[in-house]
Design an enzyme around this catalytic site. Structure first.
Site, mmCIF file in Angstrom:
data_model
loop_
_atom_site.group_PDB
_atom_site.id
_atom_site.type_symbol
_atom_site.label_atom_id
_atom_site.label_comp_id
_atom_site.label_asym_id
_atom_site.label_seq_id
_atom_site.Cartn_x
_atom_site.Cartn_y
_atom_site.Cartn_z
ATOM 1 N N ASP A 47 0.718 -1.273 -0.079
ATOM 2 C CA ASP A 47 0.103 -0.025 -0.162
ATOM 3 C C ASP A 47 0.943 1.269 0.037
ATOM 4 O O ASP A 47 0.505 2.273 0.585
ATOM 5 C CB ASP A 47 -0.993 0.307 1.108
ATOM 6 C CG ASP A 47 -1.737 -1.282 1.496
ATOM 7 O OD1 ASP A 47 -1.853 -2.056 0.381
ATOM 8 O OD2 ASP A 47 -1.807 -1.658 2.733
ATOM 9 N N GLU A 223 -11.625 -1.350 -2.416
ATOM 10 C CA GLU A 223 -10.959 -0.364 -1.161
ATOM 11 C C GLU A 223 -9.871 0.666 -1.845
ATOM 12 O O GLU A 223 -9.963 0.768 -2.869
ATOM 13 C CB GLU A 223 -10.145 -1.495 -0.353
ATOM 14 C CG GLU A 223 -8.909 -2.324 -1.340
ATOM 15 C CD GLU A 223 -8.321 -3.326 -0.485
ATOM 16 O OE1 GLU A 223 -8.492 -3.783 0.580
ATOM 17 O OE2 GLU A 223 -7.004 -3.382 -0.658
#
Length: 369
Positions: A47, A223
């Protein structure tokens, strides 16, 4: 005679005489990179979120271990050239948090945004207990601020929402209004007052992963929202991991929607039938329907935009190598290939929408201004 020779030399130089064709081609500055950018288990993260400050790039992300064990906190990387990275510090060091700290869990997908002359860091975490060793029952969003990108950061507020939420991001509009977006079995949005860390509108779930009439490739999970504005329109990049890890793109004429898909297919990412097929099946997607992408990756995950070496928008994701990748890659993964590493790609805008190059795995060359 001396003047004439100098003049002749200058004219020849301007004309390119005396240089090879290759030298003339390479005289302009270029940026060269090969993904994955990082290849180091010590700074492995998921991420990746990159922010450029002055002449340096800084990066935060989800440090290992991600799923089990003690997560070390929020790691900050730094680079002078976007290629060579090293650890700068821990913005949150889990070993230094008090035992009763309510956000000592996973530290997933942190981001840093420069808004209103300050740096604002969102961190997604919960409280670890004997009954909840990963802190997932209280996992939520926490807001921190600092005058410097490198910290120290102080807590403004948290948790920001009344239920499980993750992957928070911030967006400041041209009128100075700020907005909060996050995920949690769907995508959520609200307005936020940063100085107080309070949401000024109710948190609204505006897109479910199994939204009726929306594509099946979203149904495994969505997401990682990230919002920017271009030519009066708002664009939200988001990730889905139904059949690998891919990036979808939404657009709206308002920062709070309604949002619609720009493309019925993802605009970026990797998909592999042999990589966690249960996710595709669990998402209601027949994993035999789609073709594997040609890249050697199992994941090109999450997604965030930043200012690249050419002053244009680039995308960052974590790239994880695929052990069943085709020739000429070895089927035996090296140590760093078993961990997520940083990947970057240019972002292009054309005909009213964004495109992302890649994912690439060979040397790329980008002309610099």
């Amino acid at each position: 005679m001396k003047y004439s020779w100098c003049l002749l030399t200058a004219l020849l130089a301007i004309a390119g005489v005396g240089k090879t064709q290759q030298e003339n081609k390479t005289s302009a500055p270029v940026f060269r990179y090969t993904n994955p950018i990082t290849r180091d288990t010590a700074i492995s993260m998921r991420d990746h979120f990159i922010i450029k400050v002055d002449n340096k790039w800084y990066c935060v992300g989800t440090s290992n271990p991600v799923w089990e064990g003690l997560n070390p906190g929020v790691r900050l990387l730094v680079s002078d050239d976007l290629v060579h990275w090293q650890q700068h510090s821990f913005l949150i060091d889990a070993t230094k948090l008090p035992a009763d700290c309510p956000y000592n869990g996973r530290f997933w997908a942190p981001e840093i945004h420069f808004i209103q002359h300050k740096y604002w860091m969102t961190v997604n975490s919960g409280k670890v207990t004997a009954a909840d060793p990963k802190g997932m029952q209280t996992h939520n969003v926490w807001l921190f601020t600092s005058d410097k990108v490198t910290g120290p950061y102080t807590l403004v507020n948290g948790p920001l929402t009344p239920q499980y939420n993750n992957d928070a991001t911030l967006f400041e509009d041209e009128d100075g209004q700020t907005y909060f977006y996050c995920s949690g079995n769907g995508l959520f949005q609200a307005k936020i007052d940063l100085p107080s860390g309070k949401l000024t509108t109710p948190i609204q779930k505006f897109l479910d992963k199994k939204q009726p009439g929306w594509p099946e490739w979203m149904q495994g999970g969505i997401e990682g929202p990230f919002v920017i504005k271009k030519e009066g329109n708002y664009f939200m990049f988001f990730s889905t991991w139904t059949r690998g890890y891919e990036v979808g793109l939404l657009t709206s004429t308002s920062p709070l929607g309604p949002w619609k898909l720009v493309s019925q297919e993802p605009i970026f990412g990797t998909r592999k039938k042999g990589y966690r097929p249960e996710l595709a099946i669990g998402g209601g997607y027949d994993y035999l329907q789609f073709q594997d992408t040609e890249d050697p990756y199992a994941e090109t995950g999450h997604n965030a935009l930043f200012t690249g070496p050419d002053g244009q928008l680039w995308s960052s994701c974590h790239y994880l190598m695929y052990e069943k990748r085709p020739y000429p890659y070895s089927q035996t993964l090296e140590a760093w290939e078993k961990t997520p590493q940083m990947g970057i790609e240019p972002v292009h805008y054309k005909n009213g929408r964004f495109y992302i190059t890649g994912p690439t795995w060979t040397e790329q060359t980008i002309a610099l201004p």
